[in-house]
Design an enzyme around this catalytic site. Structure first.
Site, PDB file in Angstrom:
ATOM      1  N   TYR A  52       0.881  -1.178   0.000  1.00 22.70           N
ATOM      2  CA  TYR A  52       0.000   0.000   0.000  1.00 22.70           C
ATOM      3  C   TYR A  52       0.913   1.221   0.000  1.00 22.70           C
ATOM      4  CZ  TYR A  52      -4.068  -2.863   1.412  1.00 22.70           C
ATOM      5  OH  TYR A  52      -5.101  -3.770   1.464  1.00 22.70           O
ATOM      6  N   PRO A  68     -12.434   0.219  -0.734  1.00 23.04           N
ATOM      7  CA  PRO A  68     -11.677  -1.043  -0.777  1.00 23.04           C
ATOM      8  C   PRO A  68     -10.343  -1.032  -0.026  1.00 23.04           C
ATOM      9  CG  PRO A  68     -11.515   0.111  -2.870  1.00 23.04           C
ATOM     10  CD  PRO A  68     -12.496   0.877  -2.041  1.00 23.04           C
ATOM     11  N   LYS A  76     -12.329  -5.098   3.081  1.00 26.48           N
ATOM     12  CA  LYS A  76     -13.329  -5.640   4.005  1.00 26.48           C
ATOM     13  C   LYS A  76     -14.668  -6.020   3.363  1.00 26.48           C
ATOM     14  CE  LYS A  76     -11.226  -5.830   7.879  1.00 26.48           C
ATOM     15  NZ  LYS A  76     -10.346  -6.845   7.314  1.00 26.48           N
ATOM     16  N   TYR A 122      -7.070  -5.647  10.109  1.00 33.31           N
ATOM     17  CA  TYR A 122      -6.841  -6.127   8.739  1.00 33.31           C
ATOM     18  C   TYR A 122      -7.123  -7.625   8.623  1.00 33.31           C
ATOM     19  CZ  TYR A 122      -4.918  -6.040   4.032  1.00 33.31           C
ATOM     20  OH  TYR A 122      -4.781  -6.123   2.671  1.00 33.31           O
TER      21      TYR A 122
END
Ligand code: APR
Ligand code: PHB
Length: 393
Positions: free
Chosen positions: A204, A295, A299, A387
């Site tokens: 990320y 997104p 989840k 997460y």
């Protein structure tokens, strides 16, 4: 007009509807699933791919996880990239050994369709003009047209698993639902590329040109995203521009992103949405029909499957004992997890995306949060446990 009966009429054959049908079949409860798109369409639709450990366990225990266990890729960490460096969040070390599994939502959908058709349970694709009626009665109805004929399905309960744009939620009388939402001024341009992923784990990336994400579907397929505007015109993104942006935003000294043929591409706008309650009398909403998350927290699918697990247990209990306690608690039980996921997804989103006006104050705050989350054990643990997914309730 042909009239048939079932216990639970399920609208929508996405992950929520198909999983609910599967779990209820194991409980001996009759269901009919109605889907307005074709089987080919829903089996080709590329969607999310990060599955929480508890959801993997749910599918495996329900006998629907055989290929998932064989082909899914277990990941024990993710990387956060900012200010030209990558920092690993060791998810499993921080979250009691739990992990995530990379396996496309599309593959889950294919597995569940196959199982259902093999079991001979009704699943009708390409139905038209689906509508729900008699929600105030003990026997609500679903009307639709199938192969040119009008049909009516009498149900004890209807499960609205028809996604955000479905017909179930809008059929609830005005004034019943409270709706909460947030639109974000950005979207994701996503591609599926035929090339081995360049990093072992998801990356990320916070970058001054905007967010980027490196993900994967298999050892041969990369899934990559760049932040764009919510109504971005794909025609303005030839392959070269997509790869240039990905190279810039994910780039690091001594690392390059391997490129390959782009098999699929699309733009998704980002939104948070919740409706409360997730029920009106004998209509129960589950999955995207009741809530949407951006997104960034991965989840959406996990929440949808959590909803239907709670609903399947409540329906089974009702069918066995006549007790409506589980059904009465359904909405509150789900909404607690939904709001936790809403918060986590919003938090990841605001931490990682380039603010619309690139306000320097906001950017400094983002970098400060990222430094904190990658240097404090407590902050990293909070990210990790959200997460990989909170414990099932
Ligand atoms: N009649 C019948 N089916 C319908 C109707 C209708 N009027 N409207 C929509 N559908 C179908 C859609 O074609 C789709 O197959 O309902 C299904 C809803 O599936 P999803 O949108 O996949 O939603 P859900 O099953 O709740 O799964 C949530 O999917 O969208 C992703 O990010 C989301 O990962 C999350 C997951
Ligand atoms: C994906 O692989 O499609 C994916 C991964 C992580 C996200 C969102 C999507 O947060």
């Amino acid at each position: 007009m042909t009239r048939t009966r079932t216990q639970v009429g399920i609208v929508g054959a996405g992950p929520a509807g198909l999983t609910l049908g599967h779990l209820l079949q194991l409980e001996g409860i009759d269901t009919v699933i109605l889907e307005d798109r074709s089987r080919d369409h829903i089996e080709a639709r590329i969607r999310a791919g990060v599955i929480e450990q508890a959801i993997v366990d749910l599918l495996v225990e329900a006998g629907a996880g055989e290929r998932l266990q064989r082909e899914g890729l277990v990941h024990h960490g993710i990387e956060l990239q900012f200010a030209g460096e990558r920092h690993r969040i060791p998810l499993s070390d921080l979250a009691g050994g739990r992990a995530i599994v990379i396996y496309g939502q599309t593959e889950i959908v294919k597995d569940l369709i196959r199982l259902r058709l093999e079991a001979g349970c009704p699943l009708h694709f390409d139905v038209e003009d689906v509508s729900v009626h008699g929600l105030d009665t003990e026997r609500p109805l679903i009307r639709y047209r199938r192969e040119g004929r009008d049909e009516e399905l009498e149900c004890e309960v209807i499960a609205g698993c028809d996604g955000y744009h479905g017909v179930c939620r809008p059929s609830i009388p005005a004034g019943v639902l409270f709706e909460f939402s947030r639109e974000y001024p950005f979207g994701w341009l996503g591609i599926l590329a035929e090339v081995a992923p360049s990093s072992d784990e998801l990356v990320y990336a916070h970058h001054e040109r905007g967010f980027a994400l490196s993900s994967l579907r298999s050892p041969e397929l990369s899934r990559l995203y760049v932040q764009c505007s919510p109504d971005e015109d794909l025609a303005e993104w030839p392959d070269e521009r997509i790869w240039d942006e990905l190279q810039t935003r994910l780039g690091l000294e001594g690392w390059t992103l391997a490129e390959g043929p782009i098999l699929e591409r699309g733009v998704t706008g980002m939104r948070s949405y919740v409706c409360e309650p997730m029920r009106y009398r004998r209509l129960f909403l589950a999955g995207d029909a009741a809530h949407i998350v951006p997104p960034t927290g991965a989840k959406g699918l996990n929440l949808a499957l959590h909803d239907v697990r709670v609903l399947a247990e409540a329906l089974a209990d009702w069918s066995r004992s006549g007790s409506t306690a589980g059904l009465d608690a359904y909405s509150d039980t789900c909404l607690r997890r939904v709001w936790q996921a809403e918060h986590f997804s919003w938090w990841m989103t605001q931490m990682l995306h380039r603010p619309e006006d690139h306000d320097p104050f906001d950017v400094r705050l983002q970098l400060s949060q990222l430094r904190y989350v990658t240097s404090s054990d407590a902050a990293a643990r909070s990210l990790a446990e959200n997460y990989v997914g909170l414990e099932m309730v």
